[in-house]
Design a protein around this motif. Structure first.
Motif, PDB file in Angstrom:
ATOM      1  N   ASP A  35       0.835  -1.207  -0.139  1.00 37.57           N
ATOM      2  CA  ASP A  35      -0.065   0.135   0.453  1.00 37.57           C
ATOM      3  C   ASP A  35       0.803   0.920  -0.147  1.00 37.57           C
ATOM      4  O   ASP A  35       1.363   1.480   0.754  1.00 37.57           O
ATOM      5  N   VAL A  36       0.461   1.649  -1.340  1.00 37.04           N
ATOM      6  CA  VAL A  36       1.620   3.037  -0.862  1.00 37.04           C
ATOM      7  C   VAL A  36       1.888   4.194   0.226  1.00 37.04           C
ATOM      8  O   VAL A  36       2.445   4.756  -0.379  1.00 37.04           O
ATOM      9  N   ASN A  37       0.353   4.106   0.284  1.00 38.67           N
ATOM     10  CA  ASN A  37       0.084   5.625   1.223  1.00 38.67           C
ATOM     11  C   ASN A  37      -0.488   4.862   2.515  1.00 38.67           C
ATOM     12  O   ASN A  37      -1.319   4.854   3.289  1.00 38.67           O
ATOM     13  N   SER A  38       1.029   3.899   2.926  1.00 39.64           N
ATOM     14  CA  SER A  38       0.517   3.131   4.172  1.00 39.64           C
ATOM     15  C   SER A  38       1.207   3.906   5.401  1.00 39.64           C
ATOM     16  O   SER A  38       1.950   4.776   5.472  1.00 39.64           O
ATOM     17  N   PRO A  39       0.810   3.718   6.295  1.00 44.87           N
ATOM     18  CA  PRO A  39       1.881   4.667   7.949  1.00 44.87           C
ATOM     19  C   PRO A  39       2.634   3.874   8.141  1.00 44.87           C
ATOM     20  O   PRO A  39       3.270   3.829   9.355  1.00 44.87           O
ATOM     21  N   SER A  40       3.022   2.295   7.616  1.00 41.49           N
ATOM     22  CA  SER A  40       4.559   1.884   8.017  1.00 41.49           C
ATOM     23  C   SER A  40       5.181   2.496   6.623  1.00 41.49           C
ATOM     24  O   SER A  40       6.593   1.626   6.440  1.00 41.49           O
ATOM     25  N   ASN A  41       5.332   3.513   5.783  1.00 40.53           N
ATOM     26  CA  ASN A  41       6.223   4.185   5.432  1.00 40.53           C
ATOM     27  C   ASN A  41       6.800   4.237   5.659  1.00 40.53           C
ATOM     28  O   ASN A  41       7.783   4.871   6.773  1.00 40.53           O
ATOM     29  N   VAL A  42       8.248   3.866   4.798  1.00 38.71           N
ATOM     30  CA  VAL A  42       9.947   5.136   5.782  1.00 38.71           C
ATOM     31  C   VAL A  42       9.160   6.003   4.334  1.00 38.71           C
ATOM     32  O   VAL A  42       9.375   5.949   3.090  1.00 38.71           O
ATOM     33  N   THR A  43       9.512   7.727   4.930  1.00 36.72           N
ATOM     34  CA  THR A  43       9.540   8.799   4.298  1.00 36.72           C
ATOM     35  C   THR A  43      10.365   9.330   3.925  1.00 36.72           C
ATOM     36  O   THR A  43      10.604   9.847   3.347  1.00 36.72           O
ATOM     37  N   SER A  44      11.381   8.879   4.434  1.00 40.97           N
ATOM     38  CA  SER A  44      13.319   9.224   4.166  1.00 40.97           C
ATOM     39  C   SER A  44      14.249   8.522   4.843  1.00 40.97           C
ATOM     40  O   SER A  44      14.337   8.179   5.455  1.00 40.97           O
ATOM     41  N   PHE A  45      15.216   8.834   3.900  1.00 41.96           N
ATOM     42  CA  PHE A  45      15.888   7.731   4.209  1.00 41.96           C
ATOM     43  C   PHE A  45      17.895   8.116   4.463  1.00 41.96           C
ATOM     44  O   PHE A  45      17.521   8.761   2.718  1.00 41.96           O
ATOM     45  N   LYS A  46      18.222   8.839   5.119  1.00 42.02           N
ATOM     46  CA  LYS A  46      19.630   9.096   4.149  1.00 42.02           C
ATOM     47  C   LYS A  46      21.021   8.657   4.464  1.00 42.02           C
ATOM     48  O   LYS A  46      21.194   7.902   5.782  1.00 42.02           O
ATOM     49  N   THR A  47      21.932   8.237   4.006  1.00 41.73           N
ATOM     50  CA  THR A  47      23.487   7.659   4.350  1.00 41.73           C
ATOM     51  C   THR A  47      23.891   8.858   4.188  1.00 41.73           C
ATOM     52  O   THR A  47      24.667   9.522   3.525  1.00 41.73           O
ATOM     53  N   ASN A  48      24.898   9.586   5.518  1.00 40.54           N
ATOM     54  CA  ASN A  48      25.926  10.663   5.409  1.00 40.54           C
ATOM     55  C   ASN A  48      25.510  11.929   5.379  1.00 40.54           C
ATOM     56  O   ASN A  48      26.246  12.483   4.255  1.00 40.54           O
ATOM     57  N   GLY A  49      23.746  12.200   5.120  1.00 41.86           N
ATOM     58  CA  GLY A  49      23.780  13.267   4.430  1.00 41.86           C
ATOM     59  C   GLY A  49      23.045  12.940   2.659  1.00 41.86           C
ATOM     60  O   GLY A  49      22.546  14.007   2.529  1.00 41.86           O
ATOM     61  N   VAL A  50      23.279  11.983   2.768  1.00 36.39           N
ATOM     62  CA  VAL A  50      22.968  11.498   0.897  1.00 36.39           C
ATOM     63  C   VAL A  50      21.659  11.116   1.306  1.00 36.39           C
ATOM     64  O   VAL A  50      21.066   9.923   1.459  1.00 36.39           O
ATOM     65  N   ALA A  51      20.617  11.297   0.842  1.00 40.59           N
ATOM     66  CA  ALA A  51      18.933  11.322   0.881  1.00 40.59           C
ATOM     67  C   ALA A  51      18.816   9.852  -0.591  1.00 40.59           C
ATOM     68  O   ALA A  51      19.840  10.061  -1.416  1.00 40.59           O
TER      69      ALA A  51
END
Length: 465
Positions: A35-51
């Protein structure tokens, strides 16, 4: 009567509730299981500031880091939908050198994600006369083959670099590539050496593509079509020969290498076993000719006496359209211990002695005709296989560092000279990715360059033996 009516409507309500639940479930899985609008989504993921780029349909998170980044011990920054939690342990640095999987949970809903991180290459491209090189950042090599008769003594490479990187010799310098050339790549005060090897096909090399069709245009198997098209596009001396022509006494005296790539059926065609054909190909070998046998053609080593009777591939299988599957994993090989063998030079590797051939997410038929060692055939391990077959096992599956589990690539005989047969027999050696069973075209295979280079290296290696 009233009680009966109430009972009736209770049953109707229950049925409608069940229908509603199934409909809701069905709708929630229309987007690849997510479900693309799921409340179990990751909304942002960064590694050393790189999204990272997040695909909510597949759960794939892709991150490209600047050249020189250390991704083996990183604490990522992750933002989840309100109320969600994950099982990703952020208390200690994480190694992102390999894909990292984790799960996000919110109430009774969950979603699985896979983070794939790559570090930018310092060299974006390296071309000579419009021909692009294969750049391997693990082995620090630059490899390319230029057209036959190219003068290697005065070439000017065009080199495109990642921002902040310099190279010496610089782009546009006239260089003699008759031998290996060292390029020094520098970034942030640190330098590494890349070795460039530029070659040309063996002069006058004649490579024959062997097939069951009367003519090349008559080939119908798409894997064989793709392989033959590549050969004719890259080897000026390529020609097509049919089994029927061999049966009728075709002159093979000027042919250096015969390549039989058979992908049409698990069982070899009866014409291949005709005594006139096997005698002609045995004579071709003893007269100095070379054979490249790929996919199901690897079984031919038995009929041609390349291995002792009964010692051909013992594990032959694969799907045929419309069957097949899409695997989320990339398939590759281990050639640990043979990293310096000529047929593996220039391959893009994911670690020393290991390279992928088939990208995760591509449709595959898994056409395999290899030797399965541990339990079958009485081989036990790689040494037992070598002793019983007279060959050299060069590669296995990617997990097999000791090459004791499978024989996926081999050469014969196991002597210092006259190694005039190479066999490539694993399902990852796949030239054409068919549409899936629903008719949806497969995504392209980003590792096809490894298949092409492995084949090119094998042909040139055989021709030079």
């Amino acid at each position: 009567m009233r009680k009966l009516i109430n009972t009736y409507w209770v049953k109707v309500a229950a049925v409608l509730a069940i229908v509603f639940v199934f409909t809701a479930c069905e709708n929630s899985f229309e987007n690849g299981g997510f479900d693309v609008n799921s409340p179990s989504n990751v909304t942002s993921f960064k590694t050393n500031g790189v999204a990272g780029t997040i695909d909510q349909k597949t759960g794939a998170i892709n991150i490209t880091m600047p050249y020189g980044s250390d991704i083996t011990a990183v604490k990522p920054e992750i933002v989840l939908a309100e109320g969600a939690t994950s099982n990703l342990d952020l208390s200690a640095p994480i190694n992102f050198a390999n894909p990292v999987k984790f799960r996000v949970v919110n109430g009774n809903l969950y979603k699985d994600y896979t983070v794939t991180t790559v570090v930018s290459s310092p060299i974006k491209s390296f071309t000579i006369n419009g021909v692009a090189a294969t750049i391997n950042d693990v082995s620090k090599t630059i490899t390319m083959t230029l057209p036959e008769n190219t003068n290697l003594t005065a070439l000017q490479p065009v080199i495109v670099l990642t921002e902040g990187v310099s190279i010496s010799p610089v782009s546009g310098t006239t260089i003699d590539f008759s031998n290996s050339v060292t390029f020094v790549v520098t970034s942030n005060g640190k330098s590494v050496n890349y070795t460039a090897n530029v070659g040309v096909p063996v002069a006058g090399l004649v490579v024959a593509f062997l097939g069951t069709a009367a003519t090349r245009s008559g080939i119908t198997n798409m894997d064989e079509v793709a392989a033959s098209n590549w050969l004719f596009d890259n080897f000026p001396g390529a020609r097509y020969i049919s089994f029927e022509s061999v049966l009728n006494g075709a002159d093979l005296s000027d042919v250096n290498v015969i390549w039989w790539h058979f992908d049409s059926a698990a069982n070899l065609p009866s014409v291949a076993y005709n005594p006139a054909v096997t005698t002609a190909l045995k004579n071709f070998r003893t007269s100095g000719g070379n054979l490249l046998l790929t996919s199901f053609a690897s079984q031919y080593v038995d009929a041609l006496g390349i291995v002792p009777s009964g010692k051909g591939p013992n594990n032959v299988f694969g799907d045929f359209p419309p069957n097949g599957n899409v695997d989320g994993n990339s398939w590759g090989m281990s050639f640990v211990g043979h990293e310096n063998h000529p047929i593996f030079q220039g391959l893009t590797t994911f670690e020393a002695g290991k390279a992928n051939l088939l990208q995760g997410g591509t449709f595959r038929l898994n056409h395999t005709a290899w030797w399965f060692l541990p339990e079958w055939g009485g081989y036990g391990n790689g040494e037992g296989w070598r002793n019983q077959t007279g060959g050299t096992n060069l590669a296995s599956e990617a997990w097999d560092n000791n090459l004791d589990g499978r024989v996926t690539i081999a050469e014969f005989p196991n002597t210092a000279t006259d190694k005039n047969v190479i066999v490539i027999s694993m399902g990852a050696y796949d030239w054409y990715n068919e549409a899936n069973s629903s008719g949806v075209p497969s995504q392209s295979n980003e590792f096809i360059t490894n298949i092409k280079l492995l084949t090119q290296n094998s042909i040139n290696y055989l021709a030079e033996k």
